[in-house]
Every structure is written in structure tokens, then in C-alpha cells.
Design a protein around this motif. Sequence first.
Motif, short mmCIF file in Angstrom:
data_model
loop_
_atom_site.label_atom_id
_atom_site.label_comp_id
_atom_site.label_asym_id
_atom_site.label_seq_id
_atom_site.Cartn_x
_atom_site.Cartn_y
_atom_site.Cartn_z
N VAL A 1 -4.03 18.99 -21.22
CA VAL A 1 -3.92 19.93 -20.11
C VAL A 1 -5.11 19.71 -19.17
O VAL A 1 -6.26 19.88 -19.59
N PRO A 2 -4.88 19.33 -17.93
CA PRO A 2 -6.01 19.14 -17.00
C PRO A 2 -6.84 20.41 -16.90
O PRO A 2 -6.31 21.50 -16.71
N THR A 3 -8.16 20.25 -17.04
CA THR A 3 -9.04 21.41 -17.12
C THR A 3 -10.32 21.17 -16.34
O THR A 3 -10.91 20.09 -16.42
N VAL A 4 -10.74 22.19 -15.60
CA VAL A 4 -12.03 22.16 -14.90
C VAL A 4 -12.81 23.40 -15.30
O VAL A 4 -12.28 24.51 -15.32
N LEU A 5 -14.08 23.20 -15.65
CA LEU A 5 -14.96 24.31 -15.98
C LEU A 5 -15.62 24.83 -14.71
O LEU A 5 -15.88 24.07 -13.78
N VAL A 6 -15.90 26.12 -14.69
CA VAL A 6 -16.68 26.71 -13.60
C VAL A 6 -17.77 27.58 -14.20
O VAL A 6 -17.52 28.33 -15.15
N TYR A 7 -18.99 27.43 -13.72
CA TYR A 7 -20.22 28.05 -14.21
C TYR A 7 -20.79 27.31 -15.43
O TYR A 7 -22.00 27.25 -15.59
N PRO B 1 -12.03 13.38 -13.41
CA PRO B 1 -12.90 14.50 -13.80
C PRO B 1 -14.36 14.17 -13.55
O PRO B 1 -14.85 13.12 -13.96
N ARG B 2 -15.06 15.04 -12.86
CA ARG B 2 -16.46 14.80 -12.51
C ARG B 2 -17.18 16.13 -12.30
O ARG B 2 -16.55 17.15 -11.99
N PRO B 3 -18.50 16.14 -12.46
CA PRO B 3 -19.26 17.37 -12.22
C PRO B 3 -19.54 17.56 -10.74
O PRO B 3 -19.73 16.59 -10.00
N ILE B 4 -19.53 18.80 -10.30
CA ILE B 4 -19.91 19.17 -8.93
C ILE B 4 -21.06 20.16 -9.03
O ILE B 4 -20.94 21.19 -9.69
N ARG B 5 -22.17 19.85 -8.40
CA ARG B 5 -23.35 20.71 -8.46
C ARG B 5 -23.44 21.51 -7.17
O ARG B 5 -23.62 20.96 -6.08
N ALA B 6 -23.30 22.82 -7.27
CA ALA B 6 -23.43 23.71 -6.11
C ALA B 6 -24.90 24.06 -5.88
O ALA B 6 -25.72 23.99 -6.79
N PRO C 1 -16.44 16.46 -18.47
CA PRO C 1 -17.26 16.22 -17.28
C PRO C 1 -16.84 17.01 -16.05
O PRO C 1 -17.62 17.12 -15.10
N ALA C 2 -15.61 17.53 -16.02
CA ALA C 2 -15.14 18.25 -14.83
C ALA C 2 -15.68 19.67 -14.85
O ALA C 2 -15.20 20.52 -15.60
N ALA C 3 -16.71 19.94 -14.05
CA ALA C 3 -17.36 21.26 -14.06
C ALA C 3 -18.01 21.51 -12.71
O ALA C 3 -18.58 20.60 -12.10
#
Length: 336
Positions: free
Chosen positions: A136-142, A308-313, A150-152
Amino acid sequence: MTTIRDVAARAGCSIATVSRVVSGTGPASAAMRARVQAAVADLGFKPSMPGRSTRQALGVLVPSVTNPVFAAALAGIQHCARVAGLSVIITQSDYDPLREADAVKALIEERPLGLVLTVCNPDTSHGLRHAADLGVPTVLVYNEATSAYPAAVTVDNRAALSDLVGELVALGHRSILFVAGRFSTSDRSYWRYEGYCDAMLLAGLKTLPPVEVDFIEGASDIDLTSAFSRCSPTAIVASNDLLALTVIASVRRMGFDVPGDISVTGFDGIELGRLVTPRLTTIEQPSYTMGVSAASLLLDIVAGRAIPRPIRASHVFRRGRTIAPVSTKTCPSPNL
């Protein structure tokens, strides 16, 4: 039981690629499709979500829908989903790892296109592992990104808290206490404490043991009398804004003034912190934008437009009126 990870290893590709080939939700070259299909056949893999999702929706899990920081991210996710013509299925974990696992399973049973999750800890989350095993494609937040997930989308919690403590050190504070939600239920709390330690060590100061409290119960009351007896702090750093507001109420009951006797800071930048008196000093993170970014990244992964990759806010130090130079007067004794 053969999992999607096994198929990806056999085919020599990512889990996301296997998911796209198996579900038919995104592009892949003919050669790659052949490799994945051969691996599926060789291993006898039977996906739990065959074919394209029957529901045009995103599944979302947050620890608490009543915490303004998560509510802001949900608004961003819902906006992105609405623009894409999708609905959103929302559930919460109450910072409980067992409830979190059940909640993720329930979301998956709704057959969403993918998931946006805030979990207790990515390294130990059974729900996150279950979603990954099913492809299941998944992205983490926080949550902080890991090698396995890696997707966060998140701010640099460690660096942000280090900056915040540096501000207190510059004001002359030397005994700084860290109050946090339990590390076992929040990797954000853990990384923020690491940032606290970084700043204290850089300044040549002694790190104090953290005061860990339950996120739910701690939002209504925190007893700090024991901590004050042990270390007599002149400043308290809370791991989020709601805890910071509770800390302020607690130290006032003990007879201290904020910031005259004790400086207090939070983390998140919720609107409520601007409305209280004195205005809360905190680290502001762009929660709404983070929600939009997480949902956008998820849709791009599903469509095969991104890996999937990290994004730094970016975070911002927001100086309020709850911090001041360390007091030189004699502080009142705690009301025990």
C-alpha cells in the motif's frame, strides 16, 4: 508468508514498483513488468489488494484529531484530495501503538489509493509494516524518514529544538528541563530531546533527565514538584505547545511567574499559542503545507511520477513573551 518485500528483492526493484505493476496503478517498462511478474510467479505471491483500488480515497491516521497541529495537517491533506477528486478516510490512534495497528488495518480494508500516516515510531510500527508488506503506497507526516520508510514530510525536529534551547542559553539559563510526551509513543518527542541534549552539550551544560508524561492525560495536568525539587530549573522546554500551556498552568499553581521566574517554550506553532497571555514562545512548523505536501507526494508515488523520498519542511523560531533573561531574584518556594 511471501511479502511484497520478497518480490521486490527478487525482481531487483523498489516496493513501490512492485505495487504499481501488481495493482496497475502506474507506469513501468515492459522489461520491469516482466521481471516483477516472474518474481510474483516464482514466489507464489498473492497480493491482498489485487487490481486497482475500488475506492477513490486516501486513508489518513493521526494520533489525535483534536490536537490543532494535526487538524491543520488534515486540512492540507483534505484540500489536496479534494482538488484531485478524492475523498479522505480519517482515523486516530490516541498515541497507542496497539490501537494504531488496528486503525491502519481498518484503513487498508477500505481499499484506499494510499495512506498518509503519523505513527508512534516508524521503526516499531506494526501498522506501517503491515501496509508496506501489502504494497500500500504510504507517506509519513511529522515522523522522521527511515531507510525502510523514506517517504516522509517533516521538519528537522532535532535541529529545531537545538535552536530553541540555544535561545534560552543566550538568555543566561543554565538549568533547563525538558518535558515531553512519552518517547515510546512519539519519535518526534525523542528527536526533540536529542536536540535539547545537543544544545546543552554544546554550551557545556548538564543535561537533565526528561519528564515524560502521557500525551492525553498530560494535556490536562502535569505535576512538576518532584522535578523542581531535584533540579530547580529556570526554564522548561515542552515537546509541543499543548504540553507547554499545561506546564505554564502547573508552574503558576506552584507559585512561580512566567516568564519572571520560569521561562517556558513549546513546539508546533498552533494558533492557540498566539492567543494566550503571555504569548507562547515556540517553534512553528507549517502543518497545513506539510499536509498538502504529504498528500501530493503520495499521489505522485501512486501515479508513478515520483519515488518515495523525504521532504524537509522549514521551521521558524517564534519569539513570544514566555521567555526572559534568567531571574536574579530569589524565586518563591514551590507550593507543595
